[in-house]
Design a protein around this motif. Sequence first.
Motif, PDB file in Angstrom:
ATOM      1  N   ILE A 193      -7.915  -9.952  -9.705  1.00 25.39           N
ATOM      2  CA  ILE A 193      -9.339 -10.371  -9.544  1.00 25.39           C
ATOM      3  C   ILE A 193     -10.497 -10.064 -10.658  1.00 25.39           C
ATOM      4  CG2 ILE A 193     -11.275 -10.596  -8.026  1.00 25.39           C
ATOM      5  CD1 ILE A 193      -9.525 -10.633  -5.627  1.00 25.39           C
ATOM      6  N   VAL A 213      -3.323  -2.134  -6.816  1.00 30.01           N
ATOM      7  CA  VAL A 213      -2.584  -3.108  -5.639  1.00 30.01           C
ATOM      8  C   VAL A 213      -1.944  -4.316  -6.341  1.00 30.01           C
ATOM      9  CG1 VAL A 213      -4.546  -4.128  -4.394  1.00 30.01           C
ATOM     10  CG2 VAL A 213      -2.551  -3.730  -3.416  1.00 30.01           C
ATOM     11  N   TRP A 249       1.411  -3.539  -6.844  1.00 28.20           N
ATOM     12  CA  TRP A 249       2.323  -3.205  -5.567  1.00 28.20           C
ATOM     13  C   TRP A 249       1.929  -4.349  -4.675  1.00 28.20           C
ATOM     14  CZ3 TRP A 249       5.994  -0.050  -6.127  1.00 28.20           C
ATOM     15  CH2 TRP A 249       5.939   0.623  -7.371  1.00 28.20           C
ATOM     16  N   SER A 250       2.213  -5.483  -5.214  1.00 30.53           N
ATOM     17  CA  SER A 250       1.828  -6.583  -4.193  1.00 30.53           C
ATOM     18  C   SER A 250       3.236  -7.320  -4.239  1.00 30.53           C
ATOM     19  CB  SER A 250       0.885  -7.591  -4.926  1.00 30.53           C
ATOM     20  OG  SER A 250       0.884  -8.790  -4.305  1.00 30.53           O
ATOM     21  N   THR A 279     -12.072   5.544 -16.743  1.00 34.39           N
ATOM     22  CA  THR A 279     -13.333   5.985 -16.261  1.00 34.39           C
ATOM     23  C   THR A 279     -13.617   5.499 -14.783  1.00 34.39           C
ATOM     24  OG1 THR A 279     -14.230   4.586 -17.861  1.00 34.39           O
ATOM     25  CG2 THR A 279     -14.065   7.404 -18.398  1.00 34.39           C
ATOM     26  N   ALA A 280     -13.968   6.161 -14.098  1.00 34.15           N
ATOM     27  CA  ALA A 280     -14.540   5.435 -12.681  1.00 34.15           C
ATOM     28  C   ALA A 280     -15.948   5.333 -12.671  1.00 34.15           C
ATOM     29  CB  ALA A 280     -14.104   6.290 -11.370  1.00 34.15           C
ATOM     30  N   PRO A 337      -8.997  -2.220  -3.114  1.00 38.54           N
ATOM     31  CA  PRO A 337      -8.991  -1.093  -2.069  1.00 38.54           C
ATOM     32  C   PRO A 337     -10.103  -0.164  -2.269  1.00 38.54           C
ATOM     33  CG  PRO A 337      -6.895  -1.320  -2.927  1.00 38.54           C
ATOM     34  CD  PRO A 337      -7.715  -1.930  -3.666  1.00 38.54           C
ATOM     35  N   ILE A 387     -17.418   1.367  -4.185  1.00 42.51           N
ATOM     36  CA  ILE A 387     -18.643   0.754  -5.167  1.00 42.51           C
ATOM     37  C   ILE A 387     -20.028   0.405  -4.118  1.00 42.51           C
ATOM     38  CG2 ILE A 387     -18.826  -1.016  -6.731  1.00 42.51           C
ATOM     39  CD1 ILE A 387     -17.173   1.556  -7.600  1.00 42.51           C
ATOM     40  N   VAL A 394       5.984  -1.846  -0.782  1.00 45.43           N
ATOM     41  CA  VAL A 394       6.816  -2.541  -1.327  1.00 45.43           C
ATOM     42  C   VAL A 394       7.665  -1.940  -2.232  1.00 45.43           C
ATOM     43  CG1 VAL A 394       6.570  -3.781  -3.920  1.00 45.43           C
ATOM     44  CG2 VAL A 394       4.888  -4.353  -1.949  1.00 45.43           C
ATOM     45  N   ALA A 440       0.762   0.719  -0.475  1.00 42.49           N
ATOM     46  CA  ALA A 440      -0.713   0.285  -0.953  1.00 42.49           C
ATOM     47  C   ALA A 440      -1.600  -0.233   0.059  1.00 42.49           C
ATOM     48  CB  ALA A 440      -0.307  -0.794  -2.268  1.00 42.49           C
ATOM     49  N   GLU A 441      -2.742   0.011  -0.187  1.00 37.04           N
ATOM     50  CA  GLU A 441      -3.721  -0.621   0.844  1.00 37.04           C
ATOM     51  C   GLU A 441      -4.063  -2.033   0.313  1.00 37.04           C
ATOM     52  OE1 GLU A 441      -5.490   0.134   4.118  1.00 37.04           O
ATOM     53  OE2 GLU A 441      -4.888   1.713   3.299  1.00 37.04           O
ATOM     54  N   THR A 483      -3.017 -14.765  -5.014  1.00 42.53           N
ATOM     55  CA  THR A 483      -3.152 -16.342  -4.806  1.00 42.53           C
ATOM     56  C   THR A 483      -4.569 -16.889  -5.379  1.00 42.53           C
ATOM     57  OG1 THR A 483      -1.566 -16.183  -2.912  1.00 42.53           O
ATOM     58  CG2 THR A 483      -2.947 -18.125  -3.312  1.00 42.53           C
TER      59      THR A 483
HETATM   60  C1  LIG Z   1       2.185  -4.995   0.482  1.00 44.31           C
HETATM   61  C2  LIG Z   1       1.208  -6.138   0.017  1.00 44.31           C
HETATM   62  C3  LIG Z   1       1.541  -7.297  -0.177  1.00 44.31           C
HETATM   63  C4  LIG Z   1       0.940  -8.568  -0.749  1.00 44.31           C
HETATM   64  N1  LIG Z   1       1.147  -9.541  -1.039  1.00 44.31           N
HETATM   65  C5  LIG Z   1       0.447 -10.461  -1.449  1.00 44.31           C
HETATM   66  C6  LIG Z   1       1.055 -11.889  -1.716  1.00 44.31           C
HETATM   67  O1  LIG Z   1       2.335 -11.969  -1.491  1.00 44.31           O
HETATM   68  N2  LIG Z   1       0.129 -12.857  -2.169  1.00 44.31           N
HETATM   69  C7  LIG Z   1      -1.126 -12.631  -2.481  1.00 44.31           C
HETATM   70  O2  LIG Z   1      -1.764 -13.473  -2.774  1.00 44.31           O
HETATM   71  N3  LIG Z   1      -1.786 -11.263  -2.327  1.00 44.31           N
HETATM   72  C8  LIG Z   1      -1.092 -10.306  -1.939  1.00 44.31           C
HETATM   73  N4  LIG Z   1      -1.258  -8.996  -1.453  1.00 44.31           N
HETATM   74  C9  LIG Z   1      -2.664  -8.896  -1.847  1.00 44.31           C
HETATM   75  C10 LIG Z   1      -2.792  -8.607  -3.277  1.00 44.31           C
HETATM   76  O3  LIG Z   1      -2.138  -7.831  -4.031  1.00 44.31           O
HETATM   77  C11 LIG Z   1      -4.461  -8.302  -3.255  1.00 44.31           C
HETATM   78  O4  LIG Z   1      -5.239  -8.941  -2.546  1.00 44.31           O
HETATM   79  C12 LIG Z   1      -4.616  -8.258  -4.935  1.00 44.31           C
HETATM   80  O5  LIG Z   1      -3.730  -7.420  -5.691  1.00 44.31           O
HETATM   81  C13 LIG Z   1      -5.919  -7.445  -5.136  1.00 44.31           C
HETATM   82  O6  LIG Z   1      -6.332  -7.384  -6.328  1.00 44.31           O
HETATM   83  P1  LIG Z   1      -7.650  -6.438  -6.973  1.00 44.31           P
HETATM   84  O7  LIG Z   1      -7.708  -6.896  -8.347  1.00 44.31           O
HETATM   85  O8  LIG Z   1      -8.869  -6.757  -5.949  1.00 44.31           O
HETATM   86  O9  LIG Z   1      -7.358  -5.078  -6.693  1.00 44.31           O
HETATM   87  P2  LIG Z   1      -6.493  -4.071  -7.639  1.00 44.31           P
HETATM   88  O10 LIG Z   1      -5.247  -4.446  -8.390  1.00 44.31           O
HETATM   89  O11 LIG Z   1      -6.287  -2.916  -6.879  1.00 44.31           O
HETATM   90  O12 LIG Z   1      -7.660  -3.678  -8.786  1.00 44.31           O
HETATM   91  C14 LIG Z   1      -8.671  -2.834  -8.584  1.00 44.31           C
HETATM   92  C15 LIG Z   1      -8.787  -1.942  -9.725  1.00 44.31           C
HETATM   93  O13 LIG Z   1     -10.382  -1.333  -9.393  1.00 44.31           O
HETATM   94  C16 LIG Z   1     -10.247  -0.078  -9.868  1.00 44.31           C
HETATM   95  N5  LIG Z   1     -11.087   1.003  -9.233  1.00 44.31           N
HETATM   96  C17 LIG Z   1     -11.316   1.186  -8.096  1.00 44.31           C
HETATM   97  N6  LIG Z   1     -12.418   1.889  -7.785  1.00 44.31           N
HETATM   98  C18 LIG Z   1     -12.844   2.041  -9.047  1.00 44.31           C
HETATM   99  C19 LIG Z   1     -14.030   3.002  -9.532  1.00 44.31           C
HETATM  100  N7  LIG Z   1     -14.728   3.650  -8.760  1.00 44.31           N
HETATM  101  N8  LIG Z   1     -14.408   2.664 -10.908  1.00 44.31           N
HETATM  102  C20 LIG Z   1     -13.657   1.844 -11.673  1.00 44.31           C
HETATM  103  N9  LIG Z   1     -12.531   1.008 -11.450  1.00 44.31           N
HETATM  104  C21 LIG Z   1     -12.221   1.268  -9.873  1.00 44.31           C
HETATM  105  C22 LIG Z   1      -8.650   0.413  -9.466  1.00 44.31           C
HETATM  106  O14 LIG Z   1      -8.172   1.446 -10.607  1.00 44.31           O
HETATM  107  C23 LIG Z   1      -7.975  -1.134  -9.710  1.00 44.31           C
HETATM  108  O15 LIG Z   1      -7.286  -0.936 -11.057  1.00 44.31           O
HETATM  109  C24 LIG Z   1      -0.482  -7.958  -0.990  1.00 44.31           C
HETATM  110  C25 LIG Z   1      -1.018  -6.721  -0.952  1.00 44.31           C
HETATM  111  C26 LIG Z   1      -0.204  -5.586  -0.354  1.00 44.31           C
HETATM  112  C27 LIG Z   1      -0.666  -4.262  -0.236  1.00 44.31           C
END
Ligand SMILES: Cc1cc2nc3c(=O)[nH]c(=O)nc-3n(C[C@H](O)[C@H](O)[C@H](O)COP(=O)(O)OP(=O)(O)OC[C@H]3O[C@@H](n4cnc5c(N)ncnc54)[C@H](O)[C@@H]3O)c2cc1C
Length: 371
Positions: A20, A47, A50-51, A176-177, A211, A216, A233, A308-309, A339
């Motif tokens: 995202i 995540v 790990w999707s 860096t967080a 997650p 934040i 996964v 994964a959450e 998606t």
């Molecule tokens: C088992 C499973 C199956 C799934 N299957 C599907 C599917 O088939 N189709 C689908 O569309 N979706 C699916 N999903 C959901 C999908 O994977 C997630 O909605 C999507 O990957 C979320 O992406 P993101 O960028 O929000 O999160 P993330 O990929 O987790 O990215 C968030 C980032 O934020 C960073 N971060 C966190 N806290 C801080 C901080 N304080 N400071 C700086 N950085 C920080 C983390 O290091 C991480 O890299 C699935 C999820 C799971 C767990």
Amino acid sequence: MTKRPVQRPYRVAVIGVGVIGACVGWHLSRQGAQMTLIDAGHPGEGVTDWSFSWVNASNKTARRSYFDLNSAGLAAYHDLATTIGPDAWWHPSGHLRWTDDPAAQADLMKTAGLLAGLGYRVEVHTGAEVRRRLEPALTMPDEVAAVFYPDEAWVHGRHLVSRLAGRTVAEHRFGTAVSAIDTGSDGGVRTVTLSDGTRLDVDIIVNAAGPGAARIAALLGRHLPMRHEPGLVTRITCARTPIHRVVHAPHLALRPDGDTTMVLHSNEVDAHIDTGEDPAALARRLHESARNVVPDLAGSSITESRVAERPIPADGYPSVGAVPSVPGYYEAVSHSGITLGPIIGRLLTTEILNGERAGSLADFRPERFPV
Ligand SMILES: Cc1cc2nc3c(=O)[nH]c(=O)nc-3n(C[C@H](O)[C@H](O)[C@H](O)COP(=O)(O)OP(=O)(O)OC[C@H]3O[C@@H](n4cnc5c(N)ncnc54)[C@H](O)[C@@H]3O)c2cc1C
């Protein structure tokens, strides 16, 4: 919507570079925003890595506006592949599903009929036809009716994030967080503090921390309620991937992940995660199911497995857009983020830079969770 009196180019910090954040950052940088991409770890290794990574709208029919948003997500992927080029990240090979439960089979056919009525492409094949035309390696009864959605896809999340981040003009702050966010006298965002002590002046913050998004939001005194829905996964390795697309077989979902790797998942197995059962034992259960459905996987072995959450706001739907009580603060938090990443990136960029709130996000705005 009233915009803040800040000068362009806006200084934007995207917190979290999963699918995202990478999509939002890429769209914003193409429109000339001055970007900083921040991630506590490495981009794409949250995540998103790990999707199950299935790009679809067929599983999103409970609410019409959510189905429409996911359909737009599917279309946005086809546009993205045209713009940045397909590659190891993009696999538009369709999705096949059948079941061994009569009630679930009736639901499957009902959903297929509903989707066909909405103009969503759907085909129904017998098991024998599936093996002849689509997936010769599958074990399934000859006469079972299987539904095939030819426009659906799977995405290699890590490759996609790497591709987008590499094409985003931005300062990178990885490893860096974000540990603090300060606001000014108008309540709007002003500075972001990182775990190494760096302070960044910003006009806009996008919370794409997956997650970690509630933590934040809490830095701004906001309560973003999230569900606890972990998923397991499992990756396996084999001599050559015998399956070519996303498959939902009875009790198991599987898809390729590369030429010699596959990903396994099951909602039924996920239901055991919080019961104290060893995740390694659950992974072995998935692997056994995979070898039953695809006998060619007899010689395969488990390489990695992780719980994964899912990043799911409390009501199950995305939280995307401005939080009016904190000027300059935006959320981009969603399950189905694989998606929805490209469509969220496009719509949120228009909102941030032009103040236009997309009608398609009306049901998914952050204001429904009051601060
Ligand atoms: C088992 C499973 C199956 C799934 N299957 C599907 C599917 O088939 N189709 C689908 O569309 N979706 C699916 N999903 C959901 C999908 O994977 C997630 O909605 C999507 O990957 C979320 O992406 P993101 O960028 O929000 O999160 P993330 O990929 O987790 O990215 C968030 C980032 O934020 C960073 N971060 C966190 N806290 C801080 C901080 N304080 N400071 C700086 N950085 C920080 C983390 O290091 C991480 O890299 C699935 C999820 C799971 C767990």
